[in-house]
Design an enzyme around this catalytic site. Structure first.
Site, PDB file in Angstrom:
ATOM      1  N   GLU A  92       0.829  -1.201   0.000  1.00 10.24           N
ATOM      2  CA  GLU A  92       0.000   0.000   0.000  1.00 10.24           C
ATOM      3  C   GLU A  92       0.868   1.257   0.000  1.00 10.24           C
ATOM      4  OE1 GLU A  92      -2.491  -0.105   3.456  1.00 10.24           O
ATOM      5  OE2 GLU A  92      -3.305  -2.063   2.944  1.00 10.24           O
ATOM      6  N   CYS A 105       3.348   8.288   1.299  1.00 16.24           N
ATOM      7  CA  CYS A 105       3.828   7.332   2.293  1.00 16.24           C
ATOM      8  C   CYS A 105       3.996   6.012   1.563  1.00 16.24           C
ATOM      9  CB  CYS A 105       2.782   7.201   3.389  1.00 16.24           C
ATOM     10  SG  CYS A 105       3.125   5.869   4.532  1.00 16.24           S
ATOM     11  N   CYS A 112       5.932  -7.484   7.397  1.00 13.10           N
ATOM     12  CA  CYS A 112       6.959  -7.022   8.344  1.00 13.10           C
ATOM     13  C   CYS A 112       7.230  -8.136   9.325  1.00 13.10           C
ATOM     14  CB  CYS A 112       6.438  -5.790   9.103  1.00 13.10           C
ATOM     15  SG  CYS A 112       7.649  -5.087  10.246  1.00 13.10           S
ATOM     16  N   CYS A 116       4.745  -6.219  15.910  1.00 13.35           N
ATOM     17  CA  CYS A 116       4.126  -5.361  16.931  1.00 13.35           C
ATOM     18  C   CYS A 116       2.647  -5.741  17.064  1.00 13.35           C
ATOM     19  CB  CYS A 116       4.271  -3.886  16.562  1.00 13.35           C
ATOM     20  SG  CYS A 116       5.988  -3.410  16.288  1.00 13.35           S
ATOM     21  N   CYS A 119      -0.263  -3.692  15.348  1.00 13.73           N
ATOM     22  CA  CYS A 119      -0.093  -3.321  13.944  1.00 13.73           C
ATOM     23  C   CYS A 119      -0.627  -4.388  12.987  1.00 13.73           C
ATOM     24  CB  CYS A 119       1.394  -3.089  13.680  1.00 13.73           C
ATOM     25  SG  CYS A 119       1.766  -2.816  11.951  1.00 13.73           S
ATOM     26  N   SER A 191      10.788   6.060   9.249  1.00 18.00           N
ATOM     27  CA  SER A 191      10.214   5.656  10.533  1.00 18.00           C
ATOM     28  C   SER A 191      10.712   4.271  10.924  1.00 18.00           C
ATOM     29  CB  SER A 191       8.685   5.638  10.413  1.00 18.00           C
ATOM     30  OG  SER A 191       8.093   5.263  11.626  1.00 18.00           O
ATOM     31  N   SER A 214       9.214   4.900  16.569  1.00 15.12           N
ATOM     32  CA  SER A 214       7.951   4.442  17.153  1.00 15.12           C
ATOM     33  C   SER A 214       8.257   3.908  18.546  1.00 15.12           C
ATOM     34  CB  SER A 214       7.353   3.346  16.269  1.00 15.12           C
ATOM     35  OG  SER A 214       7.159   3.857  14.965  1.00 15.12           O
ATOM     36  N   LEU A 215       7.933   4.705  19.557  1.00 13.89           N
ATOM     37  CA  LEU A 215       8.324   4.353  20.929  1.00 13.89           C
ATOM     38  C   LEU A 215       7.182   3.647  21.657  1.00 13.89           C
ATOM     39  CD1 LEU A 215      10.743   4.573  22.826  1.00 13.89           C
ATOM     40  CD2 LEU A 215       9.877   6.784  23.585  1.00 13.89           C
ATOM     41  N   CYS A 333      -8.094   0.462   6.091  1.00 15.51           N
ATOM     42  CA  CYS A 333      -6.682   0.120   5.997  1.00 15.51           C
ATOM     43  C   CYS A 333      -6.137  -0.355   7.321  1.00 15.51           C
ATOM     44  CB  CYS A 333      -5.909   1.344   5.539  1.00 15.51           C
ATOM     45  SG  CYS A 333      -4.170   1.214   5.837  1.00 15.51           S
TER      46      CYS A 333
HETATM   47  N1  SAH Z   1       7.948  -0.107  10.755  1.00 15.42           N
HETATM   48  C1  SAH Z   1       8.053   1.298  10.918  1.00 15.42           C
HETATM   49  C2  SAH Z   1       7.250   2.077   9.907  1.00 15.42           C
HETATM   50  C3  SAH Z   1       5.901   1.550   9.539  1.00 15.42           C
HETATM   51  S1  SAH Z   1       4.696   1.561  10.809  1.00 15.42           S
HETATM   52  C4  SAH Z   1       7.682   1.690  12.341  1.00 15.42           C
HETATM   53  O1  SAH Z   1       7.180   0.849  13.069  1.00 15.42           O
HETATM   54  O2  SAH Z   1       7.941   2.826  12.699  1.00 15.42           O
HETATM   55  C5  SAH Z   1       4.112   3.223  10.753  1.00 15.42           C
HETATM   56  C6  SAH Z   1       3.652   3.796  12.076  1.00 15.42           C
HETATM   57  O3  SAH Z   1       2.327   3.333  12.390  1.00 15.42           O
HETATM   58  C7  SAH Z   1       4.524   3.463  13.265  1.00 15.42           C
HETATM   59  O4  SAH Z   1       4.731   4.600  14.069  1.00 15.42           O
HETATM   60  C8  SAH Z   1       3.668   2.436  13.976  1.00 15.42           C
HETATM   61  O5  SAH Z   1       4.044   2.310  15.315  1.00 15.42           O
HETATM   62  C9  SAH Z   1       2.300   3.000  13.751  1.00 15.42           C
HETATM   63  N2  SAH Z   1       1.199   2.087  13.986  1.00 15.42           N
HETATM   64  C10 SAH Z   1       1.092   0.799  13.625  1.00 15.42           C
HETATM   65  N3  SAH Z   1      -0.089   0.288  14.018  1.00 15.42           N
HETATM   66  C11 SAH Z   1      -0.751   1.282  14.647  1.00 15.42           C
HETATM   67  C12 SAH Z   1      -2.030   1.382  15.283  1.00 15.42           C
HETATM   68  N4  SAH Z   1      -2.849   0.331  15.335  1.00 15.42           N
HETATM   69  N5  SAH Z   1      -2.384   2.562  15.827  1.00 15.42           N
HETATM   70  C13 SAH Z   1      -1.556   3.633  15.773  1.00 15.42           C
HETATM   71  N6  SAH Z   1      -0.338   3.609  15.179  1.00 15.42           N
HETATM   72  C14 SAH Z   1       0.059   2.433  14.632  1.00 15.42           C
HETATM   73 FE1  SF4 Z   2       6.437  -3.579  11.512  1.00 12.63          FE
HETATM   74 FE2  SF4 Z   2       6.204  -0.963  12.071  1.00 12.63          FE
HETATM   75 FE3  SF4 Z   2       4.077  -2.591  12.099  1.00 12.63          FE
HETATM   76 FE4  SF4 Z   2       5.895  -2.830  14.007  1.00 12.63          FE
HETATM   77  S1  SF4 Z   2       4.592  -1.030  13.627  1.00 12.63           S
HETATM   78  S2  SF4 Z   2       4.964  -4.524  12.889  1.00 12.63           S
HETATM   79  S3  SF4 Z   2       7.755  -2.403  12.876  1.00 12.63           S
HETATM   80  S4  SF4 Z   2       5.292  -2.075  10.329  1.00 12.63           S
END
Ligand code: SAH
Ligand code: SF4
Length: 353
Positions: A92, A105, A112, A116, A119, A191, A214-215, A333
């Site tokens: 996407e 983006c 991935c 996480c 995600c 990111s 992404s903390l 999405c």
């Molecule tokens: N892998 C990288 C970039 C892709 S994820 C990363 O993790 O930073 C893009 C962003 O979306 C990251 O900041 C991730 O933490 C955030 N993200 C993923 N799932 C999410 C959710 N359900 N709600 C809010 N932010 C989310």
């Molecule tokens: Fe991968 Fe970023 Fe999603 Fe974590 S938040 S699973 S690193 S895409």
């Protein structure tokens, strides 16, 4: 002979390859420019001789991102694409119109491996890395489809950019080259979930792109619950790398913090976070989590977001509450659209500073 990915090659690599193959060296620049401007076949290269085009077809292929689906928001100017590549893998990308032009983006991997828990991409597993040319192709296809020029890029789509580091570095070199799309590094944001060794490497290369981390949690016990990468590099190691990054590059890091009701959004956690970020040139983006994984993560309330933000600010940490972008296409999405808009805001505020 297996065809080679010519769109992932730098100008000097094409020049060298042409020289080795006794092809006219001056043609390399023409071919490079065609590729970087989005040519999808050698036959489009009208100022290149037919003979050379045939020779090139025998040795190289050109990556293309084909539009499989296109969703246009009824609420804002956001457009989401599902692109497919030669092997039918799909990713996407999202395009958005902003004050200072168009932003995109893009994805860096199909899936991935970071897993996480909040995600959608992480939940769906990993298929493969994208090549630099496939990253470029997402931009080129969107530009062609919409008849626009993209000016900002965010690597915040599917995948972990620093887990596909060599191709991402190559992409950054190609997309910013003056003979190519010529998009300056300051208009690009990367990111990461926190691949510490690569953060040090980026710092040492003094790349001028924006780093976004992404903390999502202030300590190891909490962060390890939702982000498996934290078991490899804990919060302390990650923030040490971030400090090194800002000290070395003088570039601000933006920290993403998805607010999950009752999990990471208390006053005490805000204070703890403020303490940890002290001394790092940073900006915290607070976003209500979007439950896309069926884990029943609840968004923090607007009041909680503002209270958390207030505590950070009181402790000297700049932070912004981001609104939930409730657009119609975002709802369909996994995670893609959510964060890149904020990143564009960051880039724009950095530009206007
Ligand atoms: N892998 C990288 C970039 C892709 S994820 C990363 O993790 O930073 C893009 C962003 O979306 C990251 O900041 C991730 O933490 C955030 N993200 C993923 N799932 C999410 C959710 N359900 N709600 C809010 N932010 C989310
Ligand atoms: Fe991968 Fe970023 Fe999603 Fe974590 S938040 S699973 S690193 S895409």
């Amino acid at each position: 002979m297996e065809l080679q990915d010519i769109k992932s090659m730098t100008l000097s690599e094409i020049q060298e390859a042409f020289a080795n193959d006794k092809l006219p060296k001056f043609r390399a620049l023409q071919v490079y420019q065609w590729l970087q401007r989005g040519a999808e076949s050698f036959d489009e290269m009208s100022n290149v001789s037919k003979e050379l085009r045939e020779q090139l077809k025998g040795k190289y292929y050109i990556s293309v991102a084909t539009v499989e689906k296109k969703l246009v928001s009824n609420y804002d100017n956001t457009i989401k694409y599902l692109f497919s590549f030669a092997d039918n893998c799909c990713v996407e990308s999202v395009v958005m119109q902003y004050k200072h032009g168009y932003s995109i983006c893009i994805s860096t991997q199909v899936g991935c491996r970071m897993g996480c828990t909040f995600c959608a991409t992480g939940k769906s597993g990993f298929s493969r890395n994208l090549t630099a040319s496939e990253m470029l192709a997402q931009i080129q296809s969107a530009q062609k489809d919409l008849e626009i020029q993209i000016s900002n890029i965010v690597l915040m789509g599917m995948g972990e950019p620093l887990d596909n580091y060599q191709q991402v570095l190559r992409f950054l070199e190609l997309v910013s080259s003056k003979e190519g799309m010529n998009i300056g590094m300051r208009h690009i944001s990367v990111s990461t979930c926190g691949i510490v060794d690569k953060i040090y490497d980026m710092a040492n290369r003094k790349l001028q792109c924006t780093l976004s981390v992404s903390l999502h949690a202030p300590n190891d016990s909490l962060r390890s619950q939702t982000m498996p990468i934290n078991k490899k590099w804990g919060v302390e190691q990650l923030l040490k790398a971030c400090k090194y990054y800002t000290d070395t590059t003088r570039r601000r890091i933006s920290f993403e913090y998805a607010m999950i009701s009752g999990l990471n959004d208390s006053d005490a956690q805000a204070k703890e976070l403020a303490g940890k970020l002290k001394g790092i040139i940073s900006h915290v983006n607070l976003i209500p989590v979007n439950d896309v994984t069926g884990n029943h993560y609840k968004k923090s309330s607007v009041q909680r977001l503002h209270a958390f933000c207030g505590i950070l600010e009181k402790h000297g940490i700049t932070a912004t509450v981001r609104r939930t972008l409730g657009s119609d296409i975002q709802a369909s999405c996994g995670q893609l659209q959510r964060r890149y808009k904020e990143e564009v805001n960051n880039i724009e505020s950095a530009q206007s500073n």
